[in-house]
Scaffold this active site. Structure first.
Site, PDB file in Angstrom:
ATOM      1  N   PRO A   2       0.829  -1.220   0.000  1.00 44.49           N
ATOM      2  CA  PRO A   2       0.000   0.000   0.000  1.00 44.49           C
ATOM      3  C   PRO A   2       0.856   1.260   0.000  1.00 44.49           C
ATOM      4  O   PRO A   2       1.841   1.350   0.723  1.00 44.49           O
ATOM      5  CB  PRO A   2      -0.795  -0.121   1.303  1.00 44.49           C
ATOM      6  CG  PRO A   2      -0.801  -1.571   1.614  1.00 44.49           C
ATOM      7  CD  PRO A   2       0.515  -2.089   1.126  1.00 44.49           C
ATOM      8  N   GLU A   3       0.486   2.213  -0.850  1.00 40.37           N
ATOM      9  CA  GLU A   3       1.204   3.482  -0.954  1.00 40.37           C
ATOM     10  C   GLU A   3       0.242   4.602  -0.533  1.00 40.37           C
ATOM     11  O   GLU A   3      -0.837   4.328  -0.028  1.00 40.37           O
ATOM     12  CB  GLU A   3       1.695   3.674  -2.397  1.00 40.37           C
ATOM     13  CG  GLU A   3       2.566   2.513  -2.886  1.00 40.37           C
ATOM     14  CD  GLU A   3       3.046   2.677  -4.330  1.00 40.37           C
ATOM     15  OE1 GLU A   3       3.209   3.825  -4.781  1.00 40.37           O
ATOM     16  OE2 GLU A   3       3.264   1.650  -5.000  1.00 40.37           O
ATOM     17  N   ARG A 118       1.101 -11.952   4.905  1.00 41.22           N
ATOM     18  CA  ARG A 118       2.522 -12.252   5.100  1.00 41.22           C
ATOM     19  C   ARG A 118       3.073 -11.756   6.436  1.00 41.22           C
ATOM     20  O   ARG A 118       4.259 -11.924   6.722  1.00 41.22           O
ATOM     21  CB  ARG A 118       3.337 -11.726   3.912  1.00 41.22           C
ATOM     22  CG  ARG A 118       2.981 -12.515   2.640  1.00 41.22           C
ATOM     23  CD  ARG A 118       3.754 -12.048   1.445  1.00 41.22           C
ATOM     24  NE  ARG A 118       5.182 -12.288   1.577  1.00 41.22           N
ATOM     25  CZ  ARG A 118       6.091 -11.882   0.702  1.00 41.22           C
ATOM     26  NH1 ARG A 118       5.704 -11.219  -0.364  1.00 41.22           N
ATOM     27  NH2 ARG A 118       7.363 -12.128   0.884  1.00 41.22           N
TER      28      ARG A 118
END
Ligand SMILES: [Zn+2]
Length: 277
Positions: A2-3, A118
């Site tokens: 995510p940015e 993850r």
């Protein structure tokens, strides 16, 4: 990962649904104290700082969430059944939304949860001083930066432009997807050294950076990878990619094949003709 647009979309929905609420309990993966740290605390402010999500609590601490690779926050209702937390909303039932690391109950009966396949997302409770340090170590936000500031920020930098745009201490919020898309629109090779850029090229990067980030926020982010909105549904920017993950496909401008190479240790997509070095 995510940015800025994904984190901003998350923060906007958290402001609507979590601001002013108090955490009343919850569940967490073993070995953590997040529920204990949050319990009884009211959320008095919610901010995005670069790619960090900050929930300011009324005890003077801030719950910091950095989504890293595969993390995202969800809002909904979960019930514990047969050794598993089951979401009541349909979008949240999707398999990808089941990698829960915490569920924090709110005083309005809803819950805030972190899904993270993850397990790289970072959750911590930091003091106001640590929060100031965090801000100090990050570069400016693209939205609080004037064209003039951007020009002077780039002056004297000698690195390749793409890794520089992604360096959080230079500029906070841009990662691999948006850096690739911005440089394609600006017609600049990702490997071009920043000191070789002329003023016109820098202005072009600046303008396309703002346009692309604004458009991506409007579309509620990019779900190429794991990222989801807080209701579990997908963002829309992955439908708009011009180069990212389009290796071998024709360039929308010149029909050359989009190439993938490695720049600054990251997979980079570009058009060899439109973005000549
Ligand atoms: Zn092209």
């Amino acid at each position: 990962m995510p940015e800025l647009p994904e984190v901003e979309s998350t923060v906007r929905s958290l402001r609507k649904e979590v601001l002013g609420k108090t955490f009343v309990g919850g569940w967490q993966e073993s070995g953590k104290d997040w529920v204990e740290r949050a319990k009884g605390k009211k959320v008095v402010n919610i901010e995005r700082v670069g790619k960090n999500i900050l929930l300011l609590l009324d005890d003077g601490y801030t719950m910091l969430v950095h989504l890293r690779m595969t993390g995202y926050l969800l809002l909904g209702n979960w019930k514990y059944k047969d050794n598993e937390w089951i979401a009541e909303e349909k979008d949240l039932e999707e398999r990808s939304n089941r990698f829960l690391r915490f569920i924090l109950f709110l005083d309005d009966g809803r819950s805030l949860a972190l899904s993270d396949a993850r397990k790289f997302a970072k959750v911590s409770f930091i003091s106001r001083k640590e929060e100031r340090d965090l801000r100090r170590n990050l570069g400016p936000d693209p939205f609080s930066l004037s064209k003039k500031d951007f020009l002077s920020l780039l002056k004297g930098k000698k690195r390749e432009i793409k890794p520089l745009l992604m360096d959080q201490s230079f500029l906070a919020g841009i990662g691999n997807i948006y850096a690739s898309e911005i440089l394609f629109k600006a017609k600049i090779n990702p490997k071009k050294k920043s000191y070789l850029l002329n003023e016109e090229e820098i202005e072009s990067i600046y303008c396309h950076m703002k346009d692309i980030l604004e458009k991506a926020i409007e579309l509620k982010g990019d779900s190429t990878s794991d990222y989801r909105l807080t209701d579990g549904s997908k963002g829309g920017y992955q439908e708009r990619h011009l180069v990212y993950k389009r290796e071998g496909l024709p360039c929308f401008d010149c029909h050359s094949r989009i190439k993938r190479s490695t720049v600054g240790n990251r997979g980079t997509y570009f058009c060899p003709k439109c973005q000549k070095l």
